[in-house]
Design an enzyme around this catalytic site. Sequence first.
Site, PDB file in Angstrom:
ATOM      1  N   CYS A 145       0.985  -1.138   0.148  1.00 33.47           N
ATOM      2  CA  CYS A 145       0.057   0.244  -0.318  1.00 33.47           C
ATOM      3  C   CYS A 145       1.123   1.294  -0.112  1.00 33.47           C
ATOM      4  CB  CYS A 145      -1.151  -0.253   1.252  1.00 33.47           C
ATOM      5  SG  CYS A 145      -2.707   0.891   0.693  1.00 33.47           S
TER       6      CYS A 145
ATOM      7  N   HIS B   7      -3.669  -5.063   0.500  1.00 31.81           N
ATOM      8  CA  HIS B   7      -3.249  -5.976   1.175  1.00 31.81           C
ATOM      9  C   HIS B   7      -3.142  -7.603   1.532  1.00 31.81           C
ATOM     10  CE1 HIS B   7      -2.695  -1.853   3.751  1.00 31.81           C
ATOM     11  NE2 HIS B   7      -4.600  -1.337   3.059  1.00 31.81           N
TER      12      HIS B   7
ATOM     13  N   GLU C 175      -1.543  -9.748   2.755  1.00 29.78           N
ATOM     14  CA  GLU C 175      -1.120  -9.836   4.668  1.00 29.78           C
ATOM     15  C   GLU C 175      -2.979 -10.163   4.921  1.00 29.78           C
ATOM     16  OE1 GLU C 175      -0.934  -6.624   3.513  1.00 29.78           O
ATOM     17  OE2 GLU C 175      -1.202  -5.187   5.232  1.00 29.78           O
TER      18      GLU C 175
HETATM   19  N1  GLN Z   1      -2.001   6.729   3.130  1.00 27.63           N
HETATM   20  C1  GLN Z   1      -2.330   5.740   1.734  1.00 27.63           C
HETATM   21  C2  GLN Z   1      -3.533   5.933   1.113  1.00 27.63           C
HETATM   22  O1  GLN Z   1      -4.416   6.684   1.150  1.00 27.63           O
HETATM   23  C3  GLN Z   1      -1.560   4.613   2.123  1.00 27.63           C
HETATM   24  C4  GLN Z   1      -2.987   3.661   2.906  1.00 27.63           C
HETATM   25  C5  GLN Z   1      -2.550   2.563   3.210  1.00 27.63           C
HETATM   26  O2  GLN Z   1      -1.040   2.036   3.819  1.00 27.63           O
HETATM   27  N2  GLN Z   1      -2.915   1.409   4.044  1.00 27.63           N
HETATM   28  O3  GLN Z   1      -3.560   5.620   0.252  1.00 27.63           O
END
Ligand code: GLN
Length: 539
Positions: A384, A510, A512
């Site tokens: 992310c 994600h 994970e």
């Molecule tokens: N802050 C970033 C976004 O909102 C990444 C979010 C995250 O790592 N879950 O896109």
Amino acid sequence: MGSTKYVFVTGGVTSSLGKGIISASLGKLLQARGFSVTIQKFDPYINVDPGTLNPYEHGECYVTDDGAETDLDLGHYERFLNVATSQANNVTTGRIYYNVITKERKGDYLGKTVQVVPHITDEIKRNFQALGNDKNYDIIITEIGGCVGDIESLPFIEALRQFRWDVGPSNLLVIHLTLVPYLSAAGELKTKPTQHSVKHLLEAGVQPDILVCRSEKRLPVDLRKKIALFCNVNYNSVIQAIDADTIYDVPLMMRKEKLDERVLSKLRLGTKSEVQIESWREFLGRHKNPTDEVEVGLVGKYVELPDSYKSISEAFVHAGAENECRVHLKYISSDTITEDNVGEVLDGLHGILVAPGFGERGMVGKIEAARYARENQIPYFGICLGMQCAVIEFARNVLGLKDAASSEMEIDSKNLVIDLMEDQKKVINKGGTMRLGAYQCKIKTGTKIHQAYGKTKISERHRHRYEFNNKYLARFEKAGMIMSGVNPETNLVETIELSDHPWFIGTQYHPELKSTVLNPHKLFVKFVKAALEHKGKIN
Ligand code: GLN
């Protein structure tokens, strides 16, 4: 209601006793006997969900397929049971009140005074049963967050008291998790805190059926007898739960203590079949007897509380076992990494994972970590924000766009390679408004991502607002950053990788969140493999 049976898990004496792990372990054992089981968690705080909480408050926010932002215990439920959870599996006091107040504003209470009893407790009871409405579970396990005796958990305990009579006593049982501390000065295990916490439950009209006693030492027979006598339970319903080496030992420990048998007999359910748990044992065998080890740096800004990255660290346990390799995670604060010290801080690591995160703080260190991994051919996994940082780094140092940035950090940059989509620009409320939950992703053949998954269509879970800016796509690909996975409907970039690097992958989603004991996530498995190979090269 059908024939569903209900198991409630409450906790006393102190928080952090591991109600989530006990619930997941019991769920695993019952599932391993052929029962269909689900686990839900009721949290006593006022936030409607944990999505707006800083990870330092309650650890990681776990996201389900249907886009619910939930408590990290749901991650344990999924990792243990290998069954997906949903919004209905996590309910907070805030959500209960929100529902009741919304009904009140609509006039649904027909002029009545709306009160904690019966309106809040009715709403809680409705939610106790919600999961059974569309699926017929044999057993629903409900974990009540917090500690009995706390003001905020009272309505849940009261709802539980009433619910026992709604469904009939033989269809519901209460397991109370408590602490039996060892006082080294006295050389004794002490039962008083347990007696007091059971007293709290009894005052609220709830008699626990089984006590699971967390303790550093074995509970002698006399002590169990004493607890049984004072707490009004059978001797064989006093179960010991000694500190375990790993949370994955707990199902087997509970099996040995016959927790599942006690539960089934009290619920008047037959044992169905023997516990089929061979693959779990095999996993434990591989986890405990690794043939190799690697050190992976986890670069993040919430590293003082490792629970902030719970699903990532557990995914490494699963992937490590799959590779018969122990993964040592080194938590590194991204705040401490600078252009000058990055080589020193990340020296000797066999892999670098740049973690998810929000806000500007710590982003510079993450971008430096991505550069270091790229330039030094060290396996890199960006999740992310970790993917977004790798994109920014590549834009700055390979494409020469020196001011490249994300609008999350630098709104005035001319080169916002990571930016908000139009629909996000209109968003005002913070809760539940990110791109959340499962989205399809189409994978290009011949890429490393494709090699890992072995298919071209996948579904993974998201939680972010910002996206790769497709205006720059051609330039990135020409310079060797392959956008190997895209959303088939919106064309949003979901995965990146470098063509001239042994293993440099970023995912906007994600992975994970979907790694379980029975299904270690393929990207984590391959990343650990790449780390092992890197170790072989540098040694
Ligand atoms: N802050 C970033 C976004 O909102 C990444 C979010 C995250 O790592 N879950 O896109």
